[in-house]
Design an enzyme around this catalytic site. Structure first.
Site, PDB file in Angstrom:
ATOM      1  N   TYR A  92       1.074  -0.984  -0.400  1.00 61.69           N
ATOM      2  CA  TYR A  92       0.286  -0.100  -0.269  1.00 61.69           C
ATOM      3  C   TYR A  92       0.250   1.046  -0.072  1.00 61.69           C
ATOM      4  O   TYR A  92       1.729   0.977  -0.810  1.00 61.69           O
ATOM      5  CB  TYR A  92      -0.922  -0.416   1.528  1.00 61.69           C
ATOM      6  CG  TYR A  92      -2.098   0.844   0.546  1.00 61.69           C
ATOM      7  CD1 TYR A  92      -3.037   0.745  -0.136  1.00 61.69           C
ATOM      8  CD2 TYR A  92      -2.576   2.021   1.957  1.00 61.69           C
ATOM      9  CE1 TYR A  92      -3.977   1.801  -0.902  1.00 61.69           C
ATOM     10  CE2 TYR A  92      -2.982   2.343   1.099  1.00 61.69           C
ATOM     11  CZ  TYR A  92      -4.365   2.609   0.102  1.00 61.69           C
ATOM     12  OH  TYR A  92      -5.243   3.607  -0.530  1.00 61.69           O
ATOM     13  N   ARG A 145      -9.081  11.178  -7.152  1.00 57.89           N
ATOM     14  CA  ARG A 145      -7.759  11.622  -6.874  1.00 57.89           C
ATOM     15  C   ARG A 145      -6.759  10.849  -5.372  1.00 57.89           C
ATOM     16  O   ARG A 145      -7.441  10.095  -4.993  1.00 57.89           O
ATOM     17  CB  ARG A 145      -8.469  12.284  -5.608  1.00 57.89           C
ATOM     18  CG  ARG A 145      -7.958  13.865  -4.591  1.00 57.89           C
ATOM     19  CD  ARG A 145      -7.547  13.372  -3.249  1.00 57.89           C
ATOM     20  NE  ARG A 145      -7.244  12.047  -2.895  1.00 57.89           N
ATOM     21  CZ  ARG A 145      -7.320  11.986  -1.938  1.00 57.89           C
ATOM     22  NH1 ARG A 145      -7.575  12.120  -1.168  1.00 57.89           N
ATOM     23  NH2 ARG A 145      -6.794  10.342  -1.355  1.00 57.89           N
ATOM     24  N   LYS A 163      -5.468  -2.141  -1.084  1.00 58.86           N
ATOM     25  CA  LYS A 163      -6.645  -1.844   0.639  1.00 58.86           C
ATOM     26  C   LYS A 163      -7.350  -2.852   0.751  1.00 58.86           C
ATOM     27  O   LYS A 163      -7.628  -3.223   2.260  1.00 58.86           O
ATOM     28  CB  LYS A 163      -7.882  -1.039  -0.031  1.00 58.86           C
ATOM     29  CG  LYS A 163      -7.387   0.740  -0.035  1.00 58.86           C
ATOM     30  CD  LYS A 163      -7.759   1.404   1.551  1.00 58.86           C
ATOM     31  CE  LYS A 163      -6.612   2.147   1.839  1.00 58.86           C
ATOM     32  NZ  LYS A 163      -7.492   3.833   2.240  1.00 58.86           N
ATOM     33  N   GLU A 234     -12.986   4.934  -2.121  1.00 56.73           N
ATOM     34  CA  GLU A 234     -12.237   5.277  -2.307  1.00 56.73           C
ATOM     35  C   GLU A 234     -11.836   5.412  -3.396  1.00 56.73           C
ATOM     36  O   GLU A 234     -11.526   6.255  -4.875  1.00 56.73           O
ATOM     37  CB  GLU A 234     -11.242   3.461  -1.905  1.00 56.73           C
ATOM     38  CG  GLU A 234      -9.364   3.891  -1.243  1.00 56.73           C
ATOM     39  CD  GLU A 234      -9.551   4.129  -0.067  1.00 56.73           C
ATOM     40  OE1 GLU A 234     -10.063   4.056   0.962  1.00 56.73           O
ATOM     41  OE2 GLU A 234      -8.471   5.323  -0.207  1.00 56.73           O
ATOM     42  N   ASP A 235     -10.528   6.545  -2.660  1.00 62.01           N
ATOM     43  CA  ASP A 235     -10.629   7.521  -3.440  1.00 62.01           C
ATOM     44  C   ASP A 235     -10.931   8.426  -4.533  1.00 62.01           C
ATOM     45  O   ASP A 235     -10.574   8.528  -6.447  1.00 62.01           O
ATOM     46  CB  ASP A 235      -8.669   6.912  -4.438  1.00 62.01           C
ATOM     47  CG  ASP A 235      -7.137   7.296  -3.414  1.00 62.01           C
ATOM     48  OD1 ASP A 235      -7.644   7.753  -2.088  1.00 62.01           O
ATOM     49  OD2 ASP A 235      -6.249   6.801  -3.477  1.00 62.01           O
ATOM     50  N   ASP A 257     -12.781   5.067   3.003  1.00 59.06           N
ATOM     51  CA  ASP A 257     -12.073   5.669   3.718  1.00 59.06           C
ATOM     52  C   ASP A 257     -10.853   6.500   3.760  1.00 59.06           C
ATOM     53  O   ASP A 257     -11.524   6.957   5.049  1.00 59.06           O
ATOM     54  CB  ASP A 257     -11.394   4.455   3.939  1.00 59.06           C
ATOM     55  CG  ASP A 257      -9.910   4.058   4.781  1.00 59.06           C
ATOM     56  OD1 ASP A 257     -10.401   4.287   5.895  1.00 59.06           O
ATOM     57  OD2 ASP A 257      -8.568   4.851   3.318  1.00 59.06           O
ATOM     58  N   ASP A 258     -11.450   7.474   2.805  1.00 64.06           N
ATOM     59  CA  ASP A 258     -10.845   8.455   2.726  1.00 64.06           C
ATOM     60  C   ASP A 258     -11.307  10.066   3.840  1.00 64.06           C
ATOM     61  O   ASP A 258     -10.901  10.831   4.346  1.00 64.06           O
ATOM     62  CB  ASP A 258     -11.385   9.474   1.201  1.00 64.06           C
ATOM     63  CG  ASP A 258     -10.060   8.231   0.490  1.00 64.06           C
ATOM     64  OD1 ASP A 258      -9.302   8.168   0.401  1.00 64.06           O
ATOM     65  OD2 ASP A 258     -10.564   7.941  -0.574  1.00 64.06           O
TER      66      ASP A 258
HETATM   67  P1  NAI Z   1      -7.699  17.532  -1.477  1.00 66.33           P
HETATM   68  O1  NAI Z   1      -7.197  17.618  -2.290  1.00 66.33           O
HETATM   69  O2  NAI Z   1      -9.638  17.774  -1.088  1.00 66.33           O
HETATM   70  O3  NAI Z   1      -7.730  19.089  -0.536  1.00 66.33           O
HETATM   71  C1  NAI Z   1      -6.717  19.617  -0.010  1.00 66.33           C
HETATM   72  C2  NAI Z   1      -6.741  21.250   0.527  1.00 66.33           C
HETATM   73  O4  NAI Z   1      -6.206  22.169   0.622  1.00 66.33           O
HETATM   74  C3  NAI Z   1      -7.786  21.689  -0.548  1.00 66.33           C
HETATM   75  O5  NAI Z   1      -9.069  22.338   0.623  1.00 66.33           O
HETATM   76  C4  NAI Z   1      -6.918  22.786  -0.380  1.00 66.33           C
HETATM   77  O6  NAI Z   1      -7.728  24.753  -0.783  1.00 66.33           O
HETATM   78  C5  NAI Z   1      -5.799  23.122   0.774  1.00 66.33           C
HETATM   79  N1  NAI Z   1      -4.591  23.212   0.162  1.00 66.33           N
HETATM   80  C6  NAI Z   1      -3.739  23.250  -1.269  1.00 66.33           C
HETATM   81  N2  NAI Z   1      -2.181  24.175  -1.060  1.00 66.33           N
HETATM   82  C7  NAI Z   1      -2.923  25.317   0.011  1.00 66.33           C
HETATM   83  C8  NAI Z   1      -1.647  25.887   0.662  1.00 66.33           C
HETATM   84  N3  NAI Z   1      -0.624  25.876  -0.471  1.00 66.33           N
HETATM   85  N4  NAI Z   1      -2.142  26.153   1.771  1.00 66.33           N
HETATM   86  C9  NAI Z   1      -3.099  26.263   2.311  1.00 66.33           C
HETATM   87  N5  NAI Z   1      -4.039  24.926   1.481  1.00 66.33           N
HETATM   88  C10 NAI Z   1      -3.980  24.444   0.439  1.00 66.33           C
HETATM   89  O7  NAI Z   1      -6.766  16.695  -0.691  1.00 66.33           O
HETATM   90  P2  NAI Z   1      -7.228  15.564   0.675  1.00 66.33           P
HETATM   91  O8  NAI Z   1      -7.991  14.779   0.061  1.00 66.33           O
HETATM   92  O9  NAI Z   1      -8.348  16.203   1.611  1.00 66.33           O
HETATM   93  O10 NAI Z   1      -6.229  15.307   1.282  1.00 66.33           O
HETATM   94  C11 NAI Z   1      -5.304  16.042   1.437  1.00 66.33           C
HETATM   95  C12 NAI Z   1      -3.744  15.126   1.787  1.00 66.33           C
HETATM   96  O11 NAI Z   1      -4.211  14.503   3.585  1.00 66.33           O
HETATM   97  C13 NAI Z   1      -3.319  14.975   1.425  1.00 66.33           C
HETATM   98  O12 NAI Z   1      -1.760  15.180   0.790  1.00 66.33           O
HETATM   99  C14 NAI Z   1      -3.458  13.206   1.714  1.00 66.33           C
HETATM  100  O13 NAI Z   1      -2.141  12.282   1.340  1.00 66.33           O
HETATM  101  C15 NAI Z   1      -3.465  13.501   3.316  1.00 66.33           C
HETATM  102  N6  NAI Z   1      -4.289  12.390   3.734  1.00 66.33           N
HETATM  103  C16 NAI Z   1      -3.623  12.143   4.247  1.00 66.33           C
HETATM  104  C17 NAI Z   1      -4.317  10.668   5.682  1.00 66.33           C
HETATM  105  C18 NAI Z   1      -3.661  10.510   6.866  1.00 66.33           C
HETATM  106  O14 NAI Z   1      -2.545  11.168   6.963  1.00 66.33           O
HETATM  107  N7  NAI Z   1      -4.157   9.129   7.189  1.00 66.33           N
HETATM  108  C19 NAI Z   1      -5.815  10.270   4.921  1.00 66.33           C
HETATM  109  C20 NAI Z   1      -6.474  11.566   3.678  1.00 66.33           C
HETATM  110  C21 NAI Z   1      -5.474  12.142   3.383  1.00 66.33           C
END
Ligand code: NAI
Length: 541
Positions: A92, A145, A163, A234-235, A257-258
């Site tokens: 994964y 995504r 997954k 998922e994703d 899950d996301d």
């Molecule tokens: P997304 O694309 O839906 O959201 C990203 C957000 O960050 C948006 O609101 C965007 O406006 C904001 N953003 C982008 N550039 C920015 C900047 N320069 N300053 C401030 N905000 C900014 O992505 P999603 O699904 O919400 O995932 C976000 C991150 O979280 C990914 O890197 C993902 O890998 C990580 N993640 C980690 C998890 C974990 O540790 N368990 C679980 C799910 C996601």
């Protein structure tokens, strides 16, 4: 159906390869189709580990393990069980991310179902081509995504496959009831559309209305063909994910899950952190840096968990602020979606995170922005000035997207930060102490919830189950582990931990009257009796 000879060797659930006994070889026409040595599973594992050791990188190990899974399921899961800490990042995240980028290039053979939007009207028929009849989980992605990598179209199939492998590797859910599925709706990724080796539908993504009608046909077909099946979304693209969970979450057995798993693992991290900070969740102030699907999932789950501590929904929301690419979410913003609007609180506009930290004074800062190096020294120092033990989670992945590293968080806070990341950082030595940073990986939660859903045949998978899983997970971190900075239990014990969590979640499912099976006298023994074990059985022949 009675299989013989090569048909047995090509059936990954039955293949024992060189471990077939002489009697089995005689009975099933295998004599001559295998080398003469009759080996044990342990010898086969040793050979695989030796071969894996010679691979030059994790992508090559991923390819090797994928082929092993296709060839001999028992051996595959046995190999994973020898060292979950080493192998989960290969089957994964993060290696699966590289594998998805390269999917059309490293492709060997199909696995799961590819359902294309051009098959509308025939979805049930296509689904019925899957050989197993008692499908209990479908992990379904549009590839919209993938991790932090954006739209990868049909290349995203690596995600449902990986997954579901974790369902079995981390929580012993029997693999025969798991179906990876890619809803191929095209891709807006121009690089993939121009790639002659791209395996998906070469068209742009449809409108939301078109997508939703395709998904509706898919959901109906699943209900008809596999009435006990839970859909694991998922994703998907963030907005699709939120919209579809809102549409189906309280109607069918499904979860995202996301959104929910991510929310739960964050809340598990908060519960653990609060054992060090000494407080209740309802009294914290949280600032999310990033306001996408992960932030909304975590914020909503935190609100649900705060409510269980006795505060109103409005009071819980008031303690949570979001900040996105356009700055802090506050009343003058005109670009917010309905999920973000729930977290608008009075505040002057600002595009500066440090300003927002200094005025909101969060006790917990969470990075889910996808942008690395954004928790600067100034931000970490400000958090440390405001809090005796600042809770800082830098959850964006892969590694180069983390808002700060473990070393930065510990160094800039003088060792005071209670830190977790979305990736596994190495231990950090600071002032004679070794810190073991936690990884807020969803694999701590979704396999356990799925095992509980599998056992109970739960008809819904509401947030309460994910909060129960978060509590059970946090309760398994020992005081010694917490002291070293670990907010999640050691990955090497993942199977034991998840089974324990699943037992707690199954209890909750019965309490909430969501189970479709009779409650057993001893839930723990009953769950144990349902577990898949990666061992060859004489009954396989
Ligand atoms: P997304 O694309 O839906 O959201 C990203 C957000 O960050 C948006 O609101 C965007 O406006 C904001 N953003 C982008 N550039 C920015 C900047 N320069 N300053 C401030 N905000 C900014 O992505 P999603 O699904 O919400 O995932 C976000 C991150 O979280 C990914 O890197 C993902 O890998 C990580 N993640 C980690 C998890 C974990 O540790 N368990 C679980 C799910 C996601």
């Amino acid at each position: 159906m009675k299989l013989n000879g090569t048909a047995i060797l090509h059936d990954n659930a039955r293949n024992k390869s060189t471990a077939f006994t002489r009697r089995e070889r005689d009975a099933d026409g295998l004599v001559g189709l295998l080398p003469p040595a009759v080996e044990t599973l342990d010898t086969q594992v040793a050979r695989c580990l030796m071969q894996l050791g010679k691979k030059p990188n994790d992508l090559e190990r991923y390819i090797f393990l994928s082929q092993l899974a296709d060839d001999n399921q028992t051996l595959f899961f046995k190999v994973l069980s020898t060292d979950p800490t080493r192998f989960t990042p290969i089957v994964y995240d993060p290696t699966v991310g590289t594998a998805c980028l390269e999917f059309g290039h490293i492709y060997r053979r199909p696995n799961g179902i590819y359902l294309s939007i051009e098959q509308r009207g025939q979805v049930k028929q296509v689904l019925s081509h899957w050989p197993a009849k008692d499908v209990r989980f479908i992990c379904v992605s549009t590839g919209g995504r993938i991790l932090g990598l954006g739209d990868l179209g049909a290349n995203g199939m690596g995600i449902p496959i990986g997954k579901l492998q974790l369902y079995t590797a981390c929580a012993a859910v029997p693999p025969k009831c798991l179906l990876p599925l890619l809803l191929d709706c095209g891709t807006d990724n121009e690089k993939l559309l121009a790639d002659p080796l791209y395996l998906g539908l070469k068209r742009k993504r449809p409108s939301s209305a078109d997508l939703d009608s395709f998904v509706e046909e898919f959901v109906q077909a699943v209900q008809e063909l596999y009435p006990k099946c839970c859909l694991h979304f998922e994703d998907w693209k963030g907005t699709d994910a939120l919209r579809l969970l809102a549409k189906y979450g309280d109607k069918i057995s499904c979860y995202n899950d996301d959104i929910q798993g991510t929310g739960s693992v964050a809340v598990a991290g908060f519960y653990s952190a609060l054992k060090l900070v000494k407080g209740q969740l309802k009294d914290q102030r949280l600032l999310f840096f990033g306001a996408g699907s992960a932030a909304i999932g975590m914020a909503d789950m935190t609100v649900a968990a705060m409510k269980l501590e006795g505060v109103s929904e409005a009071d819980a929301r008031a303690r949570i602020s979001l900040f996105d690419v356009n700055g802090l979410i506050e009343p003058s913003r005109t670009d917010l979606n309905s999920d973000q609007k729930r977290y608008v609180h009075p505040h002057a506009p600002t595009k500066n995170l440090l300003d927002a930290v200094n005025t909101i004074k969060p006790t917990i800062l969470i990075g889910v922005s996808t942008v690395g190096k954004t928790f600067t020294k100034e931000v970490v120092e400000a958090m440390t000035k405001l809090n005796p033990r600042p809770v800082i989670f830098a959850l964006s992945n892969p590694t180069e997207h983390a808002e700060c590293t473990a070393e930065e968080a510990y160094t800039w806070s003088g060792g005071k930060a209670v830190f977790a990341a979305g990736v596994q950082f190495d231990p950090v030595n600071l002032g004679g102490k070794t810190y073991l940073p936690g990884q807020a990986n969803n694999f701590y939660i979704f396999p356990a919830v799925s095992l509980a859903v599998y056992a109970t045949e739960a008809k819904r998978v509401p947030n309460e189950l994910f909060i129960e899983a978060a509590k059970a997970m946090a309760d398994q971190v020992t005081p010694q582990e917490l002291e070293q900075g670990m907010l999640f239990p050691p990955q090497k014990d993942i199977l034991k931990i998840e089974i324990q969590t699943a037992i707690a979640v199954a209890r909750k499912i019965f309490d909430l009257n969501l189970a479709c099976v009779k409650e057993p006298a001893d839930i723990s023994a009953w769950i144990q009796s349902l577990l898949y074990k990666p061992e060859y059985s004489p009954e396989q022949n």
